[in-house]
Design a protein around this motif. Structure first.
Motif, mmCIF file in Angstrom:
data_model
loop_
_atom_site.group_PDB
_atom_site.id
_atom_site.type_symbol
_atom_site.label_atom_id
_atom_site.label_comp_id
_atom_site.label_asym_id
_atom_site.label_seq_id
_atom_site.Cartn_x
_atom_site.Cartn_y
_atom_site.Cartn_z
ATOM 1 N N THR A 41 38.932 8.224 -42.103
ATOM 2 C CA THR A 41 38.044 8.935 -41.189
ATOM 3 C C THR A 41 38.878 9.230 -39.959
ATOM 4 O O THR A 41 39.402 8.314 -39.326
ATOM 5 N N VAL A 42 39.029 10.505 -39.667
ATOM 6 C CA VAL A 42 39.895 10.909 -38.561
ATOM 7 C C VAL A 42 39.117 11.846 -37.645
ATOM 8 O O VAL A 42 38.579 12.847 -38.101
ATOM 9 N N ALA A 43 39.047 11.508 -36.369
ATOM 10 C CA ALA A 43 38.451 12.400 -35.376
ATOM 11 C C ALA A 43 39.443 13.535 -35.124
ATOM 12 O O ALA A 43 40.633 13.410 -35.450
ATOM 13 N N PRO A 44 38.989 14.639 -34.562
ATOM 14 C CA PRO A 44 39.947 15.711 -34.245
ATOM 15 C C PRO A 44 41.137 15.185 -33.431
ATOM 16 O O PRO A 44 42.250 15.627 -33.613
ATOM 17 N N TRP A 45 40.906 14.228 -32.563
ATOM 18 C CA TRP A 45 42.006 13.567 -31.870
ATOM 19 C C TRP A 45 41.491 12.300 -31.214
ATOM 20 O O TRP A 45 40.387 12.270 -30.678
ATOM 21 N N GLY A 46 42.277 11.232 -31.293
ATOM 22 C CA GLY A 46 42.022 10.025 -30.530
ATOM 23 C C GLY A 46 41.484 8.829 -31.291
ATOM 24 O O GLY A 46 41.476 7.724 -30.758
ATOM 25 N N ALA A 47 41.039 8.994 -32.542
ATOM 26 C CA ALA A 47 40.511 7.851 -33.292
ATOM 27 C C ALA A 47 40.765 8.037 -34.785
ATOM 28 O O ALA A 47 40.539 9.114 -35.319
ATOM 29 N N TRP A 48 41.257 6.978 -35.420
ATOM 30 C CA TRP A 48 41.561 6.998 -36.851
ATOM 31 C C TRP A 48 41.089 5.691 -37.470
ATOM 32 O O TRP A 48 41.195 4.631 -36.877
ATOM 33 N N ARG A 49 40.589 5.761 -38.686
ATOM 34 C CA ARG A 49 40.257 4.558 -39.463
ATOM 35 C C ARG A 49 40.661 4.829 -40.904
ATOM 36 O O ARG A 49 40.225 5.806 -41.511
ATOM 37 N N VAL A 50 41.499 3.959 -41.425
ATOM 38 C CA VAL A 50 41.969 4.073 -42.795
ATOM 39 C C VAL A 50 41.609 2.777 -43.514
ATOM 40 O O VAL A 50 41.907 1.690 -43.024
ATOM 41 N N THR A 51 40.959 2.912 -44.662
ATOM 42 C CA THR A 51 40.722 1.758 -45.520
ATOM 43 C C THR A 51 41.448 2.033 -46.829
ATOM 44 O O THR A 51 41.439 3.158 -47.324
ATOM 45 N N ALA A 52 42.103 1.018 -47.337
ATOM 46 C CA ALA A 52 42.906 1.211 -48.542
ATOM 47 C C ALA A 52 42.857 -0.057 -49.388
ATOM 48 O O ALA A 52 42.628 -1.149 -48.884
ATOM 49 N N SER A 53 43.087 0.139 -50.683
ATOM 50 C CA SER A 53 43.084 -1.013 -51.578
ATOM 51 C C SER A 53 44.022 -0.759 -52.751
ATOM 52 O O SER A 53 44.487 0.351 -52.974
ATOM 53 N N TYR A 54 44.270 -1.825 -53.462
ATOM 54 C CA TYR A 54 44.990 -1.766 -54.732
ATOM 55 C C TYR A 54 44.204 -2.680 -55.660
ATOM 56 O O TYR A 54 44.453 -3.880 -55.737
ATOM 57 N N ALA A 55 43.206 -2.109 -56.321
ATOM 58 C CA ALA A 55 42.254 -2.889 -57.115
ATOM 59 C C ALA A 55 42.947 -3.772 -58.154
ATOM 60 O O ALA A 55 42.537 -4.913 -58.367
ATOM 61 N N ASP A 56 44.000 -3.263 -58.788
ATOM 62 C CA ASP A 56 44.693 -4.038 -59.825
ATOM 63 C C ASP A 56 45.309 -5.315 -59.272
ATOM 64 O O ASP A 56 45.519 -6.274 -60.007
ATOM 65 N N ARG A 57 45.630 -5.322 -57.979
ATOM 66 C CA ARG A 57 46.228 -6.506 -57.352
ATOM 67 C C ARG A 57 45.230 -7.308 -56.530
ATOM 68 O O ARG A 57 45.563 -8.376 -56.038
ATOM 69 N N GLY A 58 44.041 -6.759 -56.316
ATOM 70 C CA GLY A 58 43.038 -7.467 -55.519
ATOM 71 C C GLY A 58 43.348 -7.479 -54.032
ATOM 72 O O GLY A 58 42.944 -8.400 -53.323
ATOM 73 N N THR A 59 44.064 -6.472 -53.551
ATOM 74 C CA THR A 59 44.425 -6.416 -52.138
ATOM 75 C C THR A 59 43.727 -5.240 -51.459
ATOM 76 O O THR A 59 43.399 -4.238 -52.095
ATOM 77 N N SER A 60 43.509 -5.382 -50.149
ATOM 78 C CA SER A 60 42.910 -4.310 -49.368
ATOM 79 C C SER A 60 43.352 -4.423 -47.922
ATOM 80 O O SER A 60 43.835 -5.477 -47.486
ATOM 81 N N CYS A 61 43.173 -3.338 -47.179
ATOM 82 C CA CYS A 61 43.515 -3.359 -45.760
ATOM 83 C C CYS A 61 42.683 -2.323 -45.014
ATOM 84 O O CYS A 61 42.139 -1.398 -45.602
#
Length: 107
Positions: A41-61
C-alpha cells in the motif's frame, strides 16, 4: 530491500497483460531471507506499507515507512524512454517486523 512494479507481458510482440510483481529480501546475521509473495500500500508520497511472506518456509515480514521530506526526482524507464517518474528520500522512519514460523525474529 523491497521492490515492486507493474510489468507488461508480451506475446508475439503484442501486449498480452500487465501484472504487479515484487520481492522483499532481508539480510540478517549473514543469511538472506526472501519473501516472494508481496502486497503493498503506497500513498502518492510519504507513506509505504509492504507485507510479504514465503508460505513454503513459514516466514513473513512487514515494512512500514513514513517521511515528511519532499525527496528528489528519480529517472525511471517508461514506454517513451527515461523520465522523472519516481521520488526518493533517505529521511524518514522505517519499521521492520519479521516472523519465522510464528516467532518474532526482528522488531
Amino acid at each position: 530491500t523491497a521492490t515492486g512494479a507493474r510489468r507488461s507481458l508480451l506475446a508475439g510482440g503484442a501486449l498480452e497483460r500487465e501484472e504487479d510483481v515484487g520481492l522483499v529480501g532481508i539480510h540478517l546475521d549473514g543469511e538472506f531471507w526472501p519473501f516472494p509473495e508481496v502486497e503493498w500500500t503506497v500513498a502518492p508520497w510519504g507513506a509505504w506499507r509492504v507485507t510479504a511472506s514465503y508460505a513454503d518456509r513459514g516466514t513473513s515480514c512487514t515494512i512500514e515507512a513514513e517521511t515528511d521530506d519532499e525527496g528528489c526526482a528519480v529517472r525511471v524507464p517508461s514506454k517513451s524512454g527515461m523520465v522523472d517518474g519516481a521520488r526518493e528520500t533517505y529521511r524518514g522512519t522505517l519499521r521492520v517486523t519479521m516472523f519465522d514460523n510464528g516467532r518474532e525474529v526482528v522488531s
